[in-house]
Design a protein around this motif. Structure first.
Motif, PDB file in Angstrom:
ATOM      1  N   GLN A 110       0.911  -1.143  -0.356  1.00 35.19           N
ATOM      2  CA  GLN A 110      -0.248   0.412  -0.072  1.00 35.19           C
ATOM      3  C   GLN A 110       0.490   1.615   0.000  1.00 35.19           C
ATOM      4  OE1 GLN A 110      -3.731  -0.046   2.415  1.00 35.19           O
ATOM      5  NE2 GLN A 110      -2.727  -2.037   2.981  1.00 35.19           N
ATOM      6  N   HIS A 111       2.253   1.170  -0.129  1.00 36.19           N
ATOM      7  CA  HIS A 111       2.654   2.533  -0.438  1.00 36.19           C
ATOM      8  C   HIS A 111       2.917   3.513   1.134  1.00 36.19           C
ATOM      9  CE1 HIS A 111       4.033   1.273  -4.095  1.00 36.19           C
ATOM     10  NE2 HIS A 111       2.524   1.086  -4.549  1.00 36.19           N
ATOM     11  N   VAL A 112       3.538   2.930   1.831  1.00 41.34           N
ATOM     12  CA  VAL A 112       3.180   3.677   3.487  1.00 41.34           C
ATOM     13  C   VAL A 112       4.082   4.575   2.936  1.00 41.34           C
ATOM     14  CG1 VAL A 112       3.551   3.519   5.206  1.00 41.34           C
ATOM     15  CG2 VAL A 112       3.245   1.969   4.709  1.00 41.34           C
TER      16      VAL A 112
ATOM     17  N   PRO B 136      -1.052   9.687   5.871  1.00 37.14           N
ATOM     18  CA  PRO B 136      -1.919   9.267   7.373  1.00 37.14           C
ATOM     19  C   PRO B 136      -1.417   8.533   8.015  1.00 37.14           C
ATOM     20  CG  PRO B 136      -1.640   7.617   5.020  1.00 37.14           C
ATOM     21  CD  PRO B 136      -0.855   9.013   4.732  1.00 37.14           C
ATOM     22  N   PHE B 137      -2.004   8.179   9.293  1.00 39.12           N
ATOM     23  CA  PHE B 137      -1.956   8.133  10.779  1.00 39.12           C
ATOM     24  C   PHE B 137      -1.390   6.759  11.194  1.00 39.12           C
ATOM     25  CE2 PHE B 137      -5.153   9.562  11.177  1.00 39.12           C
ATOM     26  CZ  PHE B 137      -6.700   9.444  12.217  1.00 39.12           C
ATOM     27  N   ASN B 138      -2.505   5.553  10.345  1.00 40.42           N
ATOM     28  CA  ASN B 138      -2.836   3.983  10.408  1.00 40.42           C
ATOM     29  C   ASN B 138      -3.682   3.636   9.814  1.00 40.42           C
ATOM     30  OD1 ASN B 138      -5.044   4.570  10.267  1.00 40.42           O
ATOM     31  ND2 ASN B 138      -5.680   4.609  13.308  1.00 40.42           N
TER      32      ASN B 138
ATOM     33  N   LYS C 141      -5.790   3.008   4.702  1.00 38.66           N
ATOM     34  CA  LYS C 141      -6.669   2.140   3.605  1.00 38.66           C
ATOM     35  C   LYS C 141      -7.906   3.891   2.989  1.00 38.66           C
ATOM     36  CE  LYS C 141      -9.239  -1.851   3.079  1.00 38.66           C
ATOM     37  NZ  LYS C 141     -10.036  -2.569   4.752  1.00 38.66           N
ATOM     38  N   ALA C 142      -8.295   4.342   3.988  1.00 33.87           N
ATOM     39  CA  ALA C 142      -8.882   5.291   3.249  1.00 33.87           C
ATOM     40  C   ALA C 142      -8.613   6.354   2.202  1.00 33.87           C
ATOM     41  CB  ALA C 142      -9.840   5.700   4.739  1.00 33.87           C
TER      42      ALA C 142
ATOM     43  N   LEU D 249     -11.125   9.649  -1.429  1.00 34.73           N
ATOM     44  CA  LEU D 249     -10.761   9.563  -0.079  1.00 34.73           C
ATOM     45  C   LEU D 249     -12.752   9.448   0.889  1.00 34.73           C
ATOM     46  CD1 LEU D 249      -9.106  10.642   2.540  1.00 34.73           C
ATOM     47  CD2 LEU D 249      -9.971  12.933   1.376  1.00 34.73           C
ATOM     48  N   ASP D 250     -11.620   8.221   1.541  1.00 34.57           N
ATOM     49  CA  ASP D 250     -13.480   8.268   2.767  1.00 34.57           C
ATOM     50  C   ASP D 250     -13.194   9.016   4.253  1.00 34.57           C
ATOM     51  OD1 ASP D 250     -15.047   7.643   4.087  1.00 34.57           O
ATOM     52  OD2 ASP D 250     -14.884   4.897   4.277  1.00 34.57           O
TER      53      ASP D 250
END
Ligand code: ADP
Length: 613
Positions: free
Chosen positions: A527-529, A542-544, A549-550, A555-556
């Protein structure tokens, strides 16, 4: 055939950007000398035109994303926050003072004014919507003083600011939006604390030196240069100095930082779904935060071109480091053979992959450019420039370009139809790569490697050929390849500050969590962190795993807000920070996503802050 990196500054500024880039071996663009497209980074204090986004070459980057005005103009910000308040509730979006856009909201303002004047004293601040640096601002209590001749916003004046030795201050927080799709946000650990230069006093609302914290105003104060109690000379502190101040008070520091963090994320969420994807751009935003006497942070405004002038020592310390880290975050390499090769081989003068180029007929007519003419005179071996192509040849060229540029930076609005054609032609590519082509480059490059290249004196141990693997200007993939993991692993014990690679970056106290949990890491890598830290930039979104994923596809926003809420509640209820290496081992896949808490001096892992003890 590697060319130096070239930067372009609009209207000769800002000086600190020039200094930092020249120190790193970049060259400055000179329009007399160079071809129009012969640059890597264009820095402007104002917005770029649409055509500038549309004509971007794969190796070019801009320091602004398109369409961020939704938060950077005072009236747009007020409107967007109001919309989010309606959708997600006023308890969440309660961090900006109530605002009215005049003249449109005049009646609404009048009714609010009448309502609040029945209670204790209320104060208002009037600001022209598209001015900055404190220009045209005034504070009033009585409606009769409200006079304006241009669009303004009238905001509730936060009349109980936290004071240091009687002086009002606000925080300038530097935020880098690396990407809007997927949303990737970093906040810089250093920032500025900007003081008013006269003691705060509500009975002198017209004294701007007591009520406004803009340096552009306060440097004209008679007290600017004098030694002020605790504040000292001038009107600025670094954020590090402010942290010392916080430690001397009995403040839940972590919660304060997290609230500021939330403000940044929630504000960006207001526009993130509508900003077009442009992986070639970064945005450095200046968030102005005022803390009130209850330690509640308030968002005053967002600046799209935060001032980069060096007025004092605090400016020099903060802004030089900031720009250096920003360049690292962009992950350039030392030279740009991509640009050079493109000029030499193709001789095109338009974007190579672009929506218009989906059909062969729209391929630009190749011409010999000024740049090539010069090169041709000096380099006999260069291929001859062709002026005609058969459609099949053009198609092949497109595909060849696409194959190369999947690993590099596609321009804005990459044509999806075309992307799918390319992917069909490269059947062996995974879905990930399809996504890369559409959303952005994901060359398998580790930021720590790039940093060691771009800033060798930060990493003197790596001067051998290993670094040459990264030879192009790339937008980094934030994950590791096996080969990179090997190099990184061998470097893991070298003490090093400020790189984005997780195992090397974590402070020593976290050595226990460095053990590689291969399966989980592999799942996240797909997921390409983004790296959790680059220099003093801390990744805050993102922080988690859930927010990663969201934000991967559409964008959720609702999900992100839910996660923010949860995190803040956990931080608010925690009693103390304690290391729990044993528990780390047992954490499930979701918690395996490491993030640092932006704010504290040695940012702890979020996982450590929120675990119940
Ligand atoms: P500008 O873009 O002109 O700098 P700001 O909105 O940042 O406008 O306001 C300038 C200064 O005025 C801030 O730095 C802060 O000191 C003060 N200020 C602005 N809005 C408020 C407010 N609602 N309450 C208290 N002080 C404010």
């Amino acid at each position: 055939m590697e060319a130096s990196l070239v930067f372009r500054l609009h209207e000769r500024g800002p000086e600190v950007v020039r200094e930092v880039l020249l120190e790193r071996g970049w060259e400055e663009y000179d329009e007399e000398e160079r071809e129009e497209e012969d640059w890597n980074l264009y820095w402007r204090g104002s917005a770029f035109r649409n055509s500038e986004y549309l004509n971007l070459m794969p190796w070019q980057r801009l320091n602004h994303h398109p369409k961020t005005v939704g938060i950077t103009r005072k009236d747009c910000l007020a409107r967007n926050l109001r919309r989010m308040r309606t959708t997600f509730g006023s308890s969440l979006y309660d961090f900006s003072p109530t605002a009215f856009i005049l003249p449109n909201d005049y009646t609404r303002f009048l009714s609010e004014y009448n309502k609040v004047t029945r209670g204790p004293s209320a104060y208002w601040i009037c600001k022209p919507v598209d001015l900055s640096r404190g220009r045209g601002i005034f504070i009033f209590e009585d409606m009769r003083e409200l006079v304006y001749d241009c669009p303004v916003i009238v905001q509730r004046y936060i009349s109980n600011p936290l004071l240091i030795s009687g002086y009002k201050f606000d925080l300038r927080i530097y935020v880098c939006v690396k990407n809007f799709h997927p949303l990737t946000v970093y906040i810089h650990q250093e920032g500025l604390v900007r003081f008013a230069t006269e003691k705060y006093n509500l009975s002198s609302l017209h004294n701007l030196f007591a009520h406004l914290t803009n340096t552009s105003i306060n440097k004209f104060s008679p007290f600017y240069k004098s030694e002020k109690e605790r504040v000292g000379r001038g009107c600025k502190w670094t954020m590090s100095k402010f942290r010392h101040f916080l430690q001397s008070q009995d403040i839940n520091e972590l919660l304060l930082w997290q609230r500021i963090n939330n403000i940044v994320t929630l504000t960006l969420l207001t526009i993130a779904p509508t900003v077009p994807s442009c992986p070639n751009c970064v945005e450095l935003l200046g968030f102005d935060i005022l803390i009130d006497a209850e330690f509640k942070p308030w968002l005053l405004e967002v600046n799209d071109s935060p001032a980069l002038t060096l007025d004092c020592q605090a400016d020099i310390t903060v802004k030089r480091g900031l720009i250096g880290d920003l360049i690292d975050l962009m992950n350039y390499t030392l030279t740009d053979s991509l640009r050079e090769r493109a000029f030499q081989r193709q001789g095109y003068n338009k974007p190579c992959i672009h929506a218009q180029h989906a059909s062969p007929v729209s391929i630009p007519v190749l011409k010999e450019t000024k740049y090539q003419k010069r090169r041709n005179q000096s380099l006999q071996t260069l291929p001859k420039i062709k002026t005609h192509h058969h459609p099949e040849q053009i198609n092949q060229r497109q595909h060849a370009f696409a194959a190369v540029y999947q690993r590099h930076l596609p321009p804005v609005h990459l044509n999806k139809k075309y992307a799918s054609k390319v992917v069909a032609a490269n059947k062996s590519d995974t879905d990930d790569r399809t996504l890369n082509l559409i959303l952005g480059p994901q060359s398998r490059t580790d930021v720590s490697v790039v940093n060691r290249q771009t800033w060798p004196d930060r990493a003197p141990w790596l001067t051998d050929n290993r670094s040459l693997r990264v030879s192009e200007v790339t937008n980094y993939d934030d994950t590791e390849t096996e080969a990179e993991a090997h190099v990184s692993f061998s470097l893991a014990e070298i003490p090093h500050r400020g790189l984005g690679f997780r195992r090397e970056k974590l402070p020593d106290i976290y050595s226990g969590i460095r053990r590689v949990r291969k399966e989980r890491t592999a799942a996240l890598n797909r997921q390409h962190v983004p790296p959790l830290r680059v220099g003093d930039f801390i990744r805050t979104f993102p922080f988690n795993a859930a927010t990663l994923k969201a934000s991967q596809h559409t964008l959720d926003v609702k999900k992100v807000i839910h996660e923010l809420h949860k995190l803040t509640a956990q931080l608010a209820s925690r009693k103390k920070l304690k290391r729990r290496e044993e528990e780390e081992e047992e954490r499930d896949g979701e918690e395996d996503f490491d993030s640092l808490l932006w704010g504290p001096k040695d940012p702890p892992l979020l996982g450590h802050c929120v675990k119940p003890f």
